[in-house]
Design a protein around this motif. Structure first.
Motif, mmCIF file in Angstrom:
data_model
loop_
_atom_site.group_PDB
_atom_site.id
_atom_site.type_symbol
_atom_site.label_atom_id
_atom_site.label_comp_id
_atom_site.label_asym_id
_atom_site.label_seq_id
_atom_site.Cartn_x
_atom_site.Cartn_y
_atom_site.Cartn_z
ATOM 1 N N ASP A 156 -12.048 65.802 -9.642
ATOM 2 C CA ASP A 156 -11.551 65.077 -8.460
ATOM 3 C C ASP A 156 -11.077 63.655 -8.759
ATOM 4 N N PHE A 157 -10.294 63.560 -9.812
ATOM 5 C CA PHE A 157 -9.668 62.264 -10.090
ATOM 6 C C PHE A 157 -8.287 62.505 -10.702
ATOM 7 N N GLY A 158 -7.515 61.451 -10.776
ATOM 8 C CA GLY A 158 -6.181 61.590 -11.349
ATOM 9 C C GLY A 158 -5.737 60.301 -12.017
ATOM 10 N N ILE A 159 -4.666 60.434 -12.787
ATOM 11 C CA ILE A 159 -4.007 59.253 -13.377
ATOM 12 C C ILE A 159 -2.531 59.343 -13.015
ATOM 13 N N LEU A 160 -2.022 58.297 -12.409
ATOM 14 C CA LEU A 160 -0.588 58.245 -12.103
ATOM 15 C C LEU A 160 0.072 57.281 -13.082
ATOM 16 N N TYR A 161 1.016 57.808 -13.853
ATOM 17 C CA TYR A 161 1.767 56.969 -14.785
ATOM 18 C C TYR A 161 3.194 56.822 -14.258
ATOM 19 N N THR A 162 3.614 55.580 -14.023
ATOM 20 C CA THR A 162 4.971 55.331 -13.544
ATOM 21 C C THR A 162 5.809 54.692 -14.657
ATOM 22 N N THR A 163 7.115 54.632 -14.443
ATOM 23 C CA THR A 163 7.996 54.021 -15.461
ATOM 24 C C THR A 163 8.975 53.006 -14.849
ATOM 25 N N ASP A 164 8.669 52.555 -13.622
ATOM 26 C CA ASP A 164 9.577 51.557 -13.016
ATOM 27 C C ASP A 164 8.813 50.417 -12.340
ATOM 28 N N GLU A 165 7.622 50.104 -12.862
ATOM 29 C CA GLU A 165 6.838 49.034 -12.236
ATOM 30 C C GLU A 165 7.497 47.676 -12.412
ATOM 31 N N GLU A 166 8.116 47.487 -13.586
ATOM 32 C CA GLU A 166 8.707 46.172 -13.876
ATOM 33 C C GLU A 166 9.995 45.943 -13.088
ATOM 34 N N THR A 167 10.474 46.982 -12.398
ATOM 35 C CA THR A 167 11.714 46.818 -11.634
ATOM 36 C C THR A 167 11.486 47.076 -10.144
ATOM 37 N N HIS A 168 11.402 48.347 -9.746
ATOM 38 C CA HIS A 168 11.425 48.649 -8.311
ATOM 39 C C HIS A 168 10.113 49.146 -7.721
ATOM 40 N N MET A 169 9.223 49.677 -8.542
ATOM 41 C CA MET A 169 7.952 50.266 -8.085
ATOM 42 C C MET A 169 8.179 51.446 -7.130
ATOM 43 N N HIS A 170 9.293 52.154 -7.286
ATOM 44 C CA HIS A 170 9.542 53.292 -6.401
ATOM 45 C C HIS A 170 8.773 54.542 -6.825
ATOM 46 N N GLY B 10 -8.723 68.375 -10.487
ATOM 47 C CA GLY B 10 -9.129 68.598 -9.101
ATOM 48 C C GLY B 10 -8.273 67.762 -8.170
ATOM 49 N N ARG B 11 -8.748 67.519 -6.957
ATOM 50 C CA ARG B 11 -7.990 66.669 -6.008
ATOM 51 C C ARG B 11 -8.313 65.212 -6.305
ATOM 52 N N PRO B 12 -7.329 64.398 -6.587
ATOM 53 C CA PRO B 12 -7.638 63.015 -6.999
ATOM 54 C C PRO B 12 -8.186 62.137 -5.869
ATOM 55 N N ARG B 13 -9.498 62.086 -5.807
ATOM 56 C CA ARG B 13 -10.148 61.176 -4.848
ATOM 57 C C ARG B 13 -10.141 59.766 -5.441
ATOM 58 N N LEU B 14 -10.432 59.692 -6.737
ATOM 59 C CA LEU B 14 -10.296 58.433 -7.478
ATOM 60 C C LEU B 14 -8.984 58.504 -8.259
ATOM 61 N N LEU B 15 -8.179 57.466 -8.135
ATOM 62 C CA LEU B 15 -6.906 57.437 -8.865
ATOM 63 C C LEU B 15 -6.857 56.231 -9.795
ATOM 64 N N PHE B 16 -6.532 56.498 -11.056
ATOM 65 C CA PHE B 16 -6.194 55.413 -11.979
ATOM 66 C C PHE B 16 -4.676 55.260 -11.949
ATOM 67 N N SER B 17 -4.220 54.023 -11.866
ATOM 68 C CA SER B 17 -2.784 53.786 -11.775
ATOM 69 C C SER B 17 -2.334 52.906 -12.926
ATOM 70 N N GLY B 18 -1.316 53.381 -13.656
ATOM 71 C CA GLY B 18 -0.793 52.614 -14.791
ATOM 72 C C GLY B 18 0.711 52.747 -14.889
ATOM 73 N N HIS B 19 1.363 51.721 -15.429
ATOM 74 C CA HIS B 19 2.804 51.846 -15.670
ATOM 75 C C HIS B 19 3.067 51.814 -17.169
ATOM 76 N N LEU B 20 3.975 52.698 -17.593
ATOM 77 C CA LEU B 20 4.283 52.838 -19.012
ATOM 78 C C LEU B 20 5.499 52.010 -19.415
ATOM 79 N N ASP B 21 6.248 51.509 -18.433
ATOM 80 C CA ASP B 21 7.432 50.712 -18.777
ATOM 81 C C ASP B 21 7.004 49.299 -19.153
ATOM 82 N N THR B 22 7.843 48.667 -19.951
ATOM 83 C CA THR B 22 7.576 47.295 -20.386
ATOM 84 C C THR B 22 8.842 46.469 -20.181
ATOM 85 N N VAL B 23 8.680 45.158 -20.286
ATOM 86 C CA VAL B 23 9.863 44.300 -20.309
ATOM 87 C C VAL B 23 10.424 44.341 -21.734
ATOM 88 N N PRO B 24 11.690 43.927 -21.935
ATOM 89 C CA PRO B 24 12.271 43.964 -23.295
ATOM 90 C C PRO B 24 11.566 42.983 -24.235
#
Ligand SMILES: [Zn+2]
Length: 348
Positions: free
Chosen positions: A113-127, A55-69
């Motif tokens: 009405d929820f979503g999960i956003l998975y990013t892969t650049d949190e440890e660097t730029h957060m773009h 549905g439309r993400p009214r509640l959003l879970f936010s996570g990053h999948l990238d890690t440091v080396p």
């Protein structure tokens, strides 16, 4: 699927800044599709993100999948479970949170009405998180849960970052006659001593203001009095302070050393804090912990333009981030699933 299996799968997929992020993004996208989510890729150069939505993400879970080396010499095998903890790079920061979101979605997806956003650049730029906001994908979002490790403490904000360069200038001369010049390194030593009250050792953890001297350079040769010394100082301050107040406190301490210096701001990120809402209070009650704030920066800052309430709330102890033999307590990961599921199903 249980959260241990999800976590083990995620940890087995290498996802440092040097690795191709597509295999791990494909994994969460496939898992989302299996659970009936709409999968929206978020373009962001070679570090894309993905939004899973029910549905439309009214509640959003936010996570990053990238890690440091994986630095240092590890004594544990990736994915091994010993004494109720799973080991591997990213277990704490923050594949445990990412896995818990997916399992909570599996259990509570009927609510919608929820979503999960998975990013892969949190440890660097957060773009990646910024791109999702800029593309209007989160226009309906009123509440964000950032699953970074907080030992399941509900954090309503995060500290600001102020990275400074402090420079002392002296006068060179022959090192056999130290009195003939003015030593910039010795001057920096006095400034460093003046910064001791901010080193965190003499204050309780989560201190309001910390300053960590992390790089230093100065001098030209063994037998020349140093005429210049540059110190890189990483300053973190709570949302209760402003940047100006934080800087004024530090300068007040530095002035006491009576050493001339120059100060330059290299990087700044203001603190962010959420207002408490019915949803954040309800989750706080379930954690049985008081509201706090994070010492470290998270993608919560990227969601500020949404004007949504947020909590940084996730499994794993913050001091386990980025360490050799990183691990996470599995009981805490299970508890995170329960909390995230409650966030989904008890919305007003
Ligand atoms: Zn993290």
């Amino acid at each position: 699927m249980n959260v241990r299996t999800r976590l083990k799968d995620l940890v087995a997929l290498p996802s440092t800044g040097h690795d191709d992020p597509r295999p791990i993004l494909d994994y969460v996208a496939a898992a989302g599709r299996d659970l009936g989510a709409k999968v929206t890729p978020v373009p962001n150069g070679d570090r894309p993100a993905v939004l899973l939505s029910w549905g439309r993400p009214r509640l959003l879970f936010s996570g990053h999948l990238d890690t440091v080396p994986m630095a240092g010499t590890w004594t544990s095998r990736t994915g091994a479970i010993v004494g109720g903890r799973m080991y591997g790079r990213g277990t704490t920061d923050m594949k445990a949170g990412c896995a818990a979101m997916l399992v909570a979605a599996e259990r509570g997806r009927g609510v919608g009405d929820f979503g999960i956003l998975y990013t892969t650049d949190e440890e660097t730029h957060m773009h990646g998180a910024e791109a999702a906001v800029a593309r209007g994908l989160l226009a309906a979002t009123t509440f964000v849960i950032v699953g970074e490790p907080t030992s399941l403490r509900p954090n309503l904000g995060q500290k600001g970052i102020l990275q400074l360069e402090v420079t002392t200038t002296g006068r060179s001369g022959h090192a056999s006659m130290p009195w003939s010049g003015s030593n910039a390194i010795a001057g920096m030593g006095r400034l460093l001593a003046a910064l001791r009250p901010f080193d965190g050792a003499t204050q309780r953890r989560a201190a309001t203001l910390t300053a960590s001297p992390d790089m230093i350079a100065g001098g030209v040769a063994m037998n020349v009095i140093a005429d210049r010394c540059v110190l890189s100082l990483d300053v973190r301050y709570s949302p209760r302070l402003t940047e100006a107040k934080a800087k004024a406190r530090l300068e007040g301490a530095l002035k006491k050393a009576q050493v001339p210096y120059a100060l330059e701001v290299i990087h700044r990120l203001p603190p962010v804090a959420s207002r408490p809402t019915a949803e954040t209070r309800r989750l706080k009650t379930l954690t049985r912990r008081p509201f706090g704030f994070c010492d470290f920066g998270t993608e919560a800052a990227c969601f500020a333009p949404l004007g949504a309430a947020f909590l940084v709330l996730g499994p794993g102890e913050p001091h386990h981030c980025h360490i050799t033999d990183e691990s996470v307590e599995l009981a805490q990961v299970e508890r995170a699933v329960t909390l995230y599921e409650a966030a989904l199903t008890t919305r007003s």
